[in-house]
Design a protein around this motif. Structure first.
Motif, short mmCIF file in Angstrom:
data_model
loop_
_atom_site.label_atom_id
_atom_site.label_comp_id
_atom_site.label_asym_id
_atom_site.label_seq_id
_atom_site.Cartn_x
_atom_site.Cartn_y
_atom_site.Cartn_z
N ASP A 74 0.73 -1.17 0.00
CA ASP A 74 -0.16 -0.20 0.23
C ASP A 74 0.71 1.61 0.15
N ASN A 75 1.41 0.73 -1.26
CA ASN A 75 2.24 3.17 -1.61
C ASN A 75 0.75 4.19 -1.60
N PRO A 76 1.06 5.04 -0.76
CA PRO A 76 0.15 6.67 -1.10
C PRO A 76 0.58 6.84 -2.70
N TYR A 77 1.23 6.64 -2.95
CA TYR A 77 1.34 7.84 -4.60
C TYR A 77 1.29 6.72 -5.85
N SER A 78 0.66 5.55 -5.01
CA SER A 78 0.05 4.63 -6.34
C SER A 78 -0.64 3.20 -5.54
N TYR A 79 -1.34 4.11 -4.85
CA TYR A 79 -2.75 3.17 -4.24
C TYR A 79 -3.59 2.65 -5.16
N ALA A 80 -4.46 1.07 -5.06
CA ALA A 80 -4.93 0.45 -5.88
C ALA A 80 -6.25 0.44 -4.96
N GLU A 81 -7.13 0.95 -5.12
CA GLU A 81 -8.58 0.62 -4.88
C GLU A 81 -9.84 0.66 -6.14
N THR A 82 -10.96 0.16 -5.35
CA THR A 82 -12.16 0.25 -6.57
C THR A 82 -12.74 1.53 -6.34
N ILE A 83 -13.03 2.64 -7.55
CA ILE A 83 -13.60 3.27 -7.09
C ILE A 83 -15.25 3.46 -8.07
N GLY A 84 -16.34 3.49 -7.99
CA GLY A 84 -17.41 3.66 -8.91
C GLY A 84 -17.57 2.30 -9.99
N GLY A 85 -17.17 0.93 -8.98
CA GLY A 85 -16.98 -1.10 -9.71
C GLY A 85 -15.38 -0.66 -10.61
N LYS A 86 -14.97 0.30 -10.62
CA LYS A 86 -13.88 0.64 -11.38
C LYS A 86 -12.09 0.73 -10.50
N ARG A 87 -11.06 -0.63 -11.05
CA ARG A 87 -10.30 -0.69 -10.37
C ARG A 87 -9.03 0.68 -9.96
N VAL A 88 -9.52 1.55 -9.87
CA VAL A 88 -7.89 2.54 -9.68
C VAL A 88 -6.21 2.58 -9.23
N ILE A 89 -5.64 3.28 -9.79
CA ILE A 89 -4.13 3.15 -9.20
C ILE A 89 -3.82 4.51 -8.91
N HIS A 90 -3.68 5.08 -8.03
CA HIS A 90 -3.90 6.42 -7.65
C HIS A 90 -2.65 6.89 -6.55
N ASP A 91 -3.05 9.03 -6.62
CA ASP A 91 -1.59 9.33 -5.77
C ASP A 91 -2.80 9.70 -4.72
N VAL A 92 -2.78 9.59 -3.52
CA VAL A 92 -3.87 9.31 -2.55
C VAL A 92 -2.48 10.32 -1.12
N SER A 93 -1.64 10.54 -1.68
CA SER A 93 -0.51 10.69 -0.47
C SER A 93 -1.32 12.22 0.36
#
Ligand code: F6P
Length: 359
Positions: A74-93
């Motif tokens: 779980d790297n906050p700069y490339s964090y994987a999560e599912t948003i609206g049924g879609k898997r995204v990898i994004h910066d959550v720092s």
């Protein structure tokens, strides 16, 4: 003083002893408060905390693993999560900064390896007050003389070698012991010396299987009908590469090492016709109680991390420069220390007849 702490990357004996040092020093010396973030950076991203009050330290000195969990994904700069049924990898720092501020922290102590600490460096640049504590059983960080957990792993391997020696001797067998260490051979080298191995194969010295067999024959000609070979998981033959068990979706490593011990064991049996067995110690090397040395080192590291925070020494990690603790910039956590061929341990090993499969 309010201190946050997280443990990231692979676990390591002594993590809980560091946490205990942090809890005790923050409470007794500064009358402060400690909160743990659960499962590495995930806890910071999701504001998932565990209060570590003065009684939370009970039994931690000798307990393996980490009571606040860890993660190497779980790297906050490339964090994987599912948003609206879609898997995204994004910066959550920014969420990490929010959690830090919401908890009104004065500092965050990050205990981890090069991946975890390089993320910590980036978070410092976002204004977080971070002190690092380097961790890995592999002992491959150049900034510190020894990483905690290393000697515990070496002890576990040494104990295994002692046991394997008696069965190898009884059956006139070759025993191959595969150990961890990634691309460095520290665990193999130290445990090979401590356990009295006959052959030690490390990534820094590519091996020639014929030379390995020669050593076994040489022992046999002296009436020593068994041999113990310690193989680092990253060991490679002269004309080949590291053995990868499997490629994985893991941002820090990308691949899992393992299997070289079996390859070497099979080859030895094929060439020499001597009964050969392979044992892969795997995560046993990371489990259970830390040794006395590691307990003391971890206590010192935890206490010094809090002291550094109190002095405002942020963006740094605490390092062992025997016999003292010093500090180094967090960036230095990514500088790897390999086993150099002129290392005194290598020379000592050669002087007592240990073969590295190269001569
Ligand atoms: O870096 C520590 C280490 O134990 C290495 O020696 C080993 O290759 C790796 O971690 C194993 O990682 P995991 O726990 O993800 O299988």
């Amino acid at each position: 003083m309010k201190v946050g702490i997280l443990t990231g990357g692979g676990d390591c004996p002594g993590l809980n002893a560091v946490i205990r040092g942090v809890i005790r020093c923050t409470n007794s010396e500064f009358h402060g408060e400690v909160v743990g973030f659960l499962n590495g950076y995930k806890g910071l991203i999701e504001n998932n905390i565990k209060k570590l009050d003065a009684n939370a330290d009970s039994g931690l000195l000798q307990r393996g693993g980490t009571i606040i969990g860890t993660s190497n994904r779980d790297n906050p700069y490339s964090y994987a999560e599912t948003i609206g049924g879609k898997r995204v990898i994004h910066d959550v720092s920014d969420r990490v900064v929010q959690t830090y501020n919401d908890n009104k922290l004065d500092c965050l102590i990050v205990v981890g390896g090069d991946g975890t600490l390089s993320t910590a460096t980036k978070l410092c640049n976002k204004g977080l007050n971070i002190v690092g504590v380097p961790k890995t059983i592999d002992n491959d960080l150049s900034a510190t003389d020894f990483t905690f957990g290393f000697f515990t792993a070496v002890n576990i391997v040494t104990e295994a070698i002692d046991r394997l020696k008696t069965t190898a001797e009884s059956h006139d067998r070759v025993m191959v012991v595969e150990v961890m260490g990634r691309d460095t051979g520290w665990i193999a080298l130290y445990s090979g010396l401590a356990g009295g191995a006959n052959i030690v194969l490390i990534p820094e010295i590519p091996y020639d299987i014929e030379k390995v067999c020669q050593k076994i024959y040489e022992r046999k000609s002296r009436g020593m009908n068994f041999s113990i070979i310690v193989v680092s998981e990253g060991a490679k033959p002269l004309d080949g590469d590291v053995t990868i068990k499997r490629m994985v979706d893991d941002p820090t490593t990308g691949s899992r090492y393992g299997g070289v011990g079996n390859i070497i064991g099979d080859k030895i049996e094929e060439i020499t016709s001597i009964d050969t067995r392979t044992v892969t110690l795997g995560h046993i090397q990371r489990g259970g109680k830390p040794t006395a040395f590691d307990r003391i080192l971890c206590t010192r590291l935890g206490v010094e991390a809090v002291q550094m925070a109190k002095r405002g020494e942020f963006g740094k990690m605490v390092c062992l420069k025997t016999p003292n603790l010093e500090s180094a910039p967090l960036e230095e956590a990514s500088k790897t220390r390999i086993v150099n061929l002129d290392n005194q341990m290598i020379l000592t090993a050669r002087s007592i007849g240990i073969s590295f499969g190269d001569q």
